[in-house]
Design a protein around this motif. Structure first.
Motif, PDB file in Angstrom:
ATOM      1  N   GLU A  76       0.793  -1.223   0.000  1.00 57.14           N
ATOM      2  CA  GLU A  76       0.000   0.000   0.000  1.00 57.14           C
ATOM      3  C   GLU A  76       0.831   1.282   0.000  1.00 57.14           C
ATOM      4  OE1 GLU A  76      -0.696  -2.596   2.101  1.00 57.14           O
ATOM      5  OE2 GLU A  76      -2.410  -3.345   0.963  1.00 57.14           O
ATOM      6  N   PRO A  77       1.909   1.368   0.791  1.00 62.09           N
ATOM      7  CA  PRO A  77       2.703   2.611   0.755  1.00 62.09           C
ATOM      8  C   PRO A  77       3.328   2.916  -0.610  1.00 62.09           C
ATOM      9  CG  PRO A  77       3.174   1.406   2.755  1.00 62.09           C
ATOM     10  CD  PRO A  77       2.350   0.502   1.874  1.00 62.09           C
ATOM     11  N   LEU A  78       3.443   1.905  -1.467  1.00 64.30           N
ATOM     12  CA  LEU A  78       3.987   2.141  -2.801  1.00 64.30           C
ATOM     13  C   LEU A  78       3.033   2.979  -3.656  1.00 64.30           C
ATOM     14  CD1 LEU A  78       5.556  -1.351  -3.535  1.00 64.30           C
ATOM     15  CD2 LEU A  78       6.771   0.771  -3.007  1.00 64.30           C
ATOM     16  N   LEU A  79       1.773   3.070  -3.239  1.00 60.46           N
ATOM     17  CA  LEU A  79       0.820   3.911  -3.972  1.00 60.46           C
ATOM     18  C   LEU A  79       1.245   5.375  -3.948  1.00 60.46           C
ATOM     19  CD1 LEU A  79      -2.570   2.306  -2.893  1.00 60.46           C
ATOM     20  CD2 LEU A  79      -1.436   2.136  -5.122  1.00 60.46           C
ATOM     21  N   GLU A  80       1.852   5.807  -2.854  1.00 63.21           N
ATOM     22  CA  GLU A  80       2.365   7.181  -2.769  1.00 63.21           C
ATOM     23  C   GLU A  80       3.396   7.420  -3.869  1.00 63.21           C
ATOM     24  OE1 GLU A  80       4.967  10.054   0.224  1.00 63.21           O
ATOM     25  OE2 GLU A  80       4.404   8.051   0.894  1.00 63.21           O
ATOM     26  N   LEU A  81       4.273   6.461  -4.054  1.00 56.08           N
ATOM     27  CA  LEU A  81       5.292   6.547  -5.097  1.00 56.08           C
ATOM     28  C   LEU A  81       4.644   6.536  -6.475  1.00 56.08           C
ATOM     29  CD1 LEU A  81       8.309   6.447  -5.889  1.00 56.08           C
ATOM     30  CD2 LEU A  81       8.130   3.967  -5.783  1.00 56.08           C
ATOM     31  N   LYS A  82       3.660   5.682  -6.668  1.00 52.81           N
ATOM     32  CA  LYS A  82       2.969   5.598  -7.952  1.00 52.81           C
ATOM     33  C   LYS A  82       2.296   6.926  -8.301  1.00 52.81           C
ATOM     34  CE  LYS A  82      -0.554   3.085 -10.455  1.00 52.81           C
ATOM     35  NZ  LYS A  82      -1.634   2.130 -10.412  1.00 52.81           N
ATOM     36  N   ARG A  83       1.643   7.535  -7.315  1.00 53.00           N
ATOM     37  CA  ARG A  83       0.980   8.824  -7.554  1.00 53.00           C
ATOM     38  C   ARG A  83       1.998   9.905  -7.924  1.00 53.00           C
ATOM     39  NH1 ARG A  83      -2.341   6.994  -3.308  1.00 53.00           N
ATOM     40  NH2 ARG A  83      -1.028   8.004  -1.774  1.00 53.00           N
ATOM     41  N   TRP A  84       3.122   9.903  -7.233  1.00 52.89           N
ATOM     42  CA  TRP A  84       4.146  10.904  -7.500  1.00 52.89           C
ATOM     43  C   TRP A  84       4.705  10.734  -8.913  1.00 52.89           C
ATOM     44  CZ3 TRP A  84       9.476  11.042  -8.417  1.00 52.89           C
ATOM     45  CH2 TRP A  84      10.071  12.297  -8.235  1.00 52.89           C
ATOM     46  N   LEU A  85       4.990   9.495  -9.294  1.00 50.05           N
ATOM     47  CA  LEU A  85       5.525   9.233 -10.630  1.00 50.05           C
ATOM     48  C   LEU A  85       4.500   9.517 -11.723  1.00 50.05           C
ATOM     49  CD1 LEU A  85       7.526   5.966  -9.946  1.00 50.05           C
ATOM     50  CD2 LEU A  85       8.470   8.202 -10.523  1.00 50.05           C
ATOM     51  N   ALA A  86       3.224   9.270 -11.443  1.00 48.06           N
ATOM     52  CA  ALA A  86       2.172   9.487 -12.439  1.00 48.06           C
ATOM     53  C   ALA A  86       2.135  10.947 -12.888  1.00 48.06           C
ATOM     54  CB  ALA A  86       0.822   9.064 -11.875  1.00 48.06           C
TER      55      ALA A  86
END
Length: 112
Positions: A76-86
């Motif tokens: 779940e914390p990887l979603l923060e990274l995904k949002r930032w990269l998006a």
């Protein structure tokens, strides 16, 4: 900062290649630290320190099974990274489109 706050953020946690490798290792299975350590040329203590950083960032959970500590991925914390990269994907897409246009135009500009 309250007691439930994370000591490390996701970006710090994944900055190290060993920790990124640990995440990949734990994707499909829960593993004890002894088994995890066997995959790396570093000491068990060093592996445990990397796991602690991942746990502090919320990326792995640990649980005791008898005398053994087992680790599993918490994605779940990887979603923060995904949002930032998006957010930055649009820039990459624009650059790739421009490169494609350049290459295609160069190829059709006539040969010698």
């Amino acid at each position: 900062m309250n007691a439930s706050s994370q000591k490390h953020d996701v970006f710090q946690a994944i900055a190290d290649p060993t920790r990124r490798s640990l995440i990949r290792l734990l994707v499909d299975q829960e593993m004890p630290v002894t088994a995890i350590s066997g995959h790396y040329p570093i000491s068990r203590t060093a592996v445990s320190k990397h796991l602690r950083v991942l746990a502090d960032a919320g990326l792995v959970k640990e649980r005791k099974v008898g005398r053994e500590t087992r680790y599993r991925l918490e994605p779940e914390p990887l979603l923060e990274l995904k949002r930032w990269l998006a957010y930055y994907e649009r820039y990459w897409d624009n650059k790739l489109t421009a490169l494609q246009r350049y290459v295609e135009e160069d190829g059709t500009s006539g040969d010698n």
